[in-house]
Design a protein around this motif. Structure first.
Motif, PDB file in Angstrom:
ATOM      1  N   PHE A   1     -31.898 -18.291  29.521  1.00 47.64           N
ATOM      2  CA  PHE A   1     -33.327 -18.021  29.600  1.00 47.64           C
ATOM      3  C   PHE A   1     -33.609 -16.597  30.072  1.00 47.64           C
ATOM      4  O   PHE A   1     -34.612 -16.006  29.677  1.00 47.64           O
ATOM      5  N   LYS A   2     -32.724 -16.029  30.864  1.00 45.46           N
ATOM      6  CA  LYS A   2     -32.886 -14.628  31.261  1.00 45.46           C
ATOM      7  C   LYS A   2     -32.763 -13.736  30.022  1.00 45.46           C
ATOM      8  O   LYS A   2     -33.544 -12.805  29.842  1.00 45.46           O
TER       9      LYS A   2
ATOM     10  N   LEU B   1     -33.323 -14.716  26.863  1.00 49.38           N
ATOM     11  CA  LEU B   1     -34.447 -15.023  25.982  1.00 49.38           C
ATOM     12  C   LEU B   1     -35.730 -14.346  26.456  1.00 49.38           C
ATOM     13  O   LEU B   1     -36.450 -13.723  25.670  1.00 49.38           O
ATOM     14  N   LEU B   2     -36.026 -14.463  27.746  1.00 49.70           N
ATOM     15  CA  LEU B   2     -37.297 -13.978  28.279  1.00 49.70           C
ATOM     16  C   LEU B   2     -37.259 -12.529  28.752  1.00 49.70           C
ATOM     17  O   LEU B   2     -38.300 -11.920  28.974  1.00 49.70           O
TER      18      LEU B   2
ATOM     19  N   THR C   1     -36.284 -11.349  31.614  1.00 50.10           N
ATOM     20  CA  THR C   1     -36.730 -11.205  32.996  1.00 50.10           C
ATOM     21  C   THR C   1     -35.894 -12.093  33.911  1.00 50.10           C
ATOM     22  O   THR C   1     -35.251 -13.043  33.459  1.00 50.10           O
TER      23      THR C   1
ATOM     24  N   PHE D   1     -38.853 -19.435  35.595  1.00 54.12           N
ATOM     25  CA  PHE D   1     -39.232 -18.154  35.006  1.00 54.12           C
ATOM     26  C   PHE D   1     -40.716 -18.202  34.662  1.00 54.12           C
ATOM     27  O   PHE D   1     -41.267 -19.276  34.431  1.00 54.12           O
ATOM     28  N   LYS D   2     -41.340 -17.043  34.572  1.00 55.93           N
ATOM     29  CA  LYS D   2     -42.712 -16.953  34.094  1.00 55.93           C
ATOM     30  C   LYS D   2     -42.732 -15.920  32.978  1.00 55.93           C
ATOM     31  O   LYS D   2     -42.206 -14.820  33.118  1.00 55.93           O
ATOM     32  N   ASP D   3     -43.341 -16.326  31.841  1.00 52.11           N
ATOM     33  CA  ASP D   3     -43.445 -15.426  30.702  1.00 52.11           C
ATOM     34  C   ASP D   3     -44.734 -15.741  29.950  1.00 52.11           C
ATOM     35  O   ASP D   3     -44.968 -16.903  29.592  1.00 52.11           O
ATOM     36  N   ALA D   4     -45.555 -14.741  29.740  1.00 53.88           N
ATOM     37  CA  ALA D   4     -46.808 -14.886  28.992  1.00 53.88           C
ATOM     38  C   ALA D   4     -47.667 -16.035  29.531  1.00 53.88           C
ATOM     39  O   ALA D   4     -48.240 -16.805  28.781  1.00 53.88           O
TER      40      ALA D   4
ATOM     41  N   GLN E   1     -46.688 -18.685  30.945  1.00 55.58           N
ATOM     42  CA  GLN E   1     -45.979 -19.965  30.834  1.00 55.58           C
ATOM     43  C   GLN E   1     -44.884 -20.042  31.896  1.00 55.58           C
ATOM     44  O   GLN E   1     -44.115 -19.103  32.056  1.00 55.58           O
ATOM     45  N   ASP E   2     -44.832 -21.157  32.627  1.00 55.26           N
ATOM     46  CA  ASP E   2     -43.715 -21.413  33.537  1.00 55.26           C
ATOM     47  C   ASP E   2     -42.643 -22.175  32.782  1.00 55.26           C
ATOM     48  O   ASP E   2     -42.940 -23.155  32.096  1.00 55.26           O
ATOM     49  N   VAL E   3     -41.403 -21.713  32.904  1.00 52.72           N
ATOM     50  CA  VAL E   3     -40.254 -22.386  32.306  1.00 52.72           C
ATOM     51  C   VAL E   3     -39.302 -22.724  33.439  1.00 52.72           C
ATOM     52  O   VAL E   3     -38.762 -21.836  34.091  1.00 52.72           O
TER      53      VAL E   3
END
Length: 116
Positions: free
Chosen positions: A22-23, A25-26, A28, A40-43, A45-47
């Protein structure tokens, strides 16, 4: 009332491998990184990655609907035929979660933030 699906939690068997994936992919680092949960937080969205998810009955990613009143929403889902999987409980900082299974076996998560 909901604010939509803003959180998706994945059950993972190898937290370090999932975190690396996921690091990548995102692009971050996670904002929460504990042995029991990584997020993680992206756009907007919390994952989340839950290494205990399989033991909790998670068979795949679970979308969490952000709701204003988790207890009322949970009661309505149960009345509509859902099966309770996880009763309302605090996961820290006043954030409440619960989950149900629908008639087709799909998992539905509910999340209420402390400010809701």
């Amino acid at each position: 009332m909901t604010a939509g699906v803003n959180t998706i939690i994945y059950p993972v068997k190898d937290l370090d491998r999932a975190k690396a994936l996921f690091k990548a992919l995102l692009g971050t680092d996670p904002y929460a990184d504990e042995p029991y949960y990584v997020s993680f937080k992206d756009a907007g969205q919390d994952v989340g990655l839950d290494p205990n998810g399989h033991a909790k009955g998670m068979t795949g990613p679970v979308p969490y609907w952000h709701v204003d009143d988790i207890r009322t929403t949970l009661a309505a889902l149960l009345e509509a035929g859902a099966e309770a999987l996880q009763d309302v409980h605090d996961v820290g900082g006043g954030r409440l979660i619960a989950s149900v299974k629908d008639a087709d076996g799909n998992l539905v998560g509910l999340l209420q933030d402390a400010t809701s």
